[in-house]
Design an enzyme around this catalytic site. Structure first.
Site, PDB file in Angstrom:
ATOM      1  N   LYS A  21       0.827  -1.209   0.000  1.00  0.00           N
ATOM      2  CA  LYS A  21       0.000   0.000   0.000  1.00  0.00           C
ATOM      3  C   LYS A  21       0.860   1.257   0.000  1.00  0.00           C
ATOM      4  O   LYS A  21       0.406   2.319  -0.450  1.00  0.00           O
ATOM      5  CB  LYS A  21      -0.982  -0.017   1.165  1.00  0.00           C
ATOM      6  CG  LYS A  21      -0.357  -0.189   2.549  1.00  0.00           C
ATOM      7  CD  LYS A  21       0.106   1.118   3.182  1.00  0.00           C
ATOM      8  CE  LYS A  21       0.830   0.862   4.481  1.00  0.00           C
ATOM      9  NZ  LYS A  21       1.313   2.100   5.109  1.00  0.00           N
ATOM     10  N   ASP A  34      -5.851   0.090   5.462  1.00  0.00           N
ATOM     11  CA  ASP A  34      -4.533   0.723   5.478  1.00  0.00           C
ATOM     12  C   ASP A  34      -4.294   1.526   4.211  1.00  0.00           C
ATOM     13  O   ASP A  34      -3.653   2.584   4.236  1.00  0.00           O
ATOM     14  CB  ASP A  34      -3.457  -0.351   5.640  1.00  0.00           C
ATOM     15  CG  ASP A  34      -2.182   0.183   6.277  1.00  0.00           C
ATOM     16  OD1 ASP A  34      -2.121   1.385   6.583  1.00  0.00           O
ATOM     17  OD2 ASP A  34      -1.251  -0.617   6.485  1.00  0.00           O
TER      18      ASP A  34
END
Length: 341
Positions: free
Chosen positions: A194, A247
């Protein structure tokens, strides 16, 4: 649970915030770092001003610059060091640790060269007789919010569910809550990858693109993360949870995210070397981009966003040109994201 003795390796922003959570829960917390001046500041002034200007830590939190003293008689060790030094620190731990402990980590990245996840590095370097199964602590969490006791929910993943439950027990309280998971690969790859997408989202902002574009990079970025993770053995459902989309949202949309800020600066035309110097903190997304790009090439996984960010970071591709290249790719069905290579 009885109070535990816990060594937190890494006095950065996240290591400091997690130390406070553990201290709030009544545990004996020992922060270890290799900067004697920083350790003295924590012990004498109860501050860590490099990362938090206005936060006063509990005086019960102790800091050590000697690893052997920090690890003496501990019940658990929490690694919160940058990915690039994880193997080195793990080797040092193995040399001085005298008894079996719980091993946890809260770092997010892939090792350059080997492309290995953090838990794999720890398994390789710390003998099995000194540890249980590794626990990964990961999810949507800004240290700047956790340190002021804002509500935070994350995941604790381990191949041994009892080890994940141990992490859940030592951390959970009224403002910090953990959910257990057994998909270590999924939780770890989600947390690492991410950061790449956050760099891209920041670059879009720096270039002046709007919310439509930012939503697109987050959702299509999630598709890329899922593709690579599943190829590595992860469960697809993990990427819709806290460590996945959760996230990705918090890191890809917030000025608290150093990866987002780095991307924003890239989009505004700043040079990577200057960005890293000015931030004074590790930008995990930069090194992870290289590792993920190489791993995707090795596994034959299509990751156009990651590839573009790699070219911007390492081949001096103009960021706006890279975005247009993605937009001009051959059109396809949206839900080809898992099995399509």
């Amino acid at each position: 649970m009885n109070p535990q003795k816990i060594a937190v390796l890494g006095p950065g922003s996240w290591g400091t915030a997690l130390s406070q959570v553990l201290n709030d829960n009544g545990h004996e917390v020992r922060i270890w770092g290799n900067n004697p001046e920083q350790m003295a500041e924590i012990n004498e002034k109860h501050t860590n001003t490099r990362y938090f200007k206005d936060v006063v830590l509990d005086e019960k939190i102790k800091a050590f610059d000697r690893l052997d003293l920090a690890l003496e008689d501990v019940d658990a060790i929490l690694f919160v060091v940058p990915t690039k030094v994880t193997r080195l620190v793990a080797k040092q731990v193995a040399e001085v640790l005298k008894h079996k402990v719980h091993i946890l980590h809260a770092s997010k990245g892939l090792e350059q060269g080997t492309h290995e996840r953090i838990s794999t590095i720890l398994e390789e370097e710390i003998p099995a007789q000194l540890r249980g199964e590794i626990v990964v602590v990961s999810g949507p969490s800004h240290a700047e919010e956790t340190i002021v006791r804002d509500i935070t929910l994350i995941s604790a993943a381990s191949k041994d569910h009892d080890e994940a439950k141990y992490a859940q027990a030592i951390f959970s309280n009224d403002y910090f809550r953990l959910y257990t998971n057994t998909d270590v690969i999924g939780v770890e790859t989600a947390g690492a990858l991410k950061n790449i997408i956050a760099v891209g989202a920041g670059a879009l902002h720096g270039l002046g693109f709007g919310d439509n574009a930012k939503a697109a990079i987050i959702t299509r970025g999630l598709a890329e993360i899922t593709r690579l993770g599943v190829a590595m053995g992860a469960e697809p459902l993990t990427y819709s949870g806290l460590s996945g989309v959760g996230d990705l949202i918090v890191t890809g949309t917030s000025i608290h995210s150093r990866n987002w800020r780095a991307g924003d600066a890239l989009g505004r035309g700043e040079k990577l070397a200057d960005i890293e110097k000015n931030m004074g903190m590790v930008i995990e997304g930069v090194s992870t981009t290289k590792a993920a790009f190489e791993l995707a090439q090795q596994l034959g996984i299509d990751m156009p966003i990651t590839e573009t960010i790699y070219k911007v970071l390492y081949e001096n591709l103009d960021a706006k040109t890279g975005i247009l290249d993605i937009m001009r790719r051959e059109t396809r069905a949206e839900n080809e994201f898992i099995n399509n290579k």
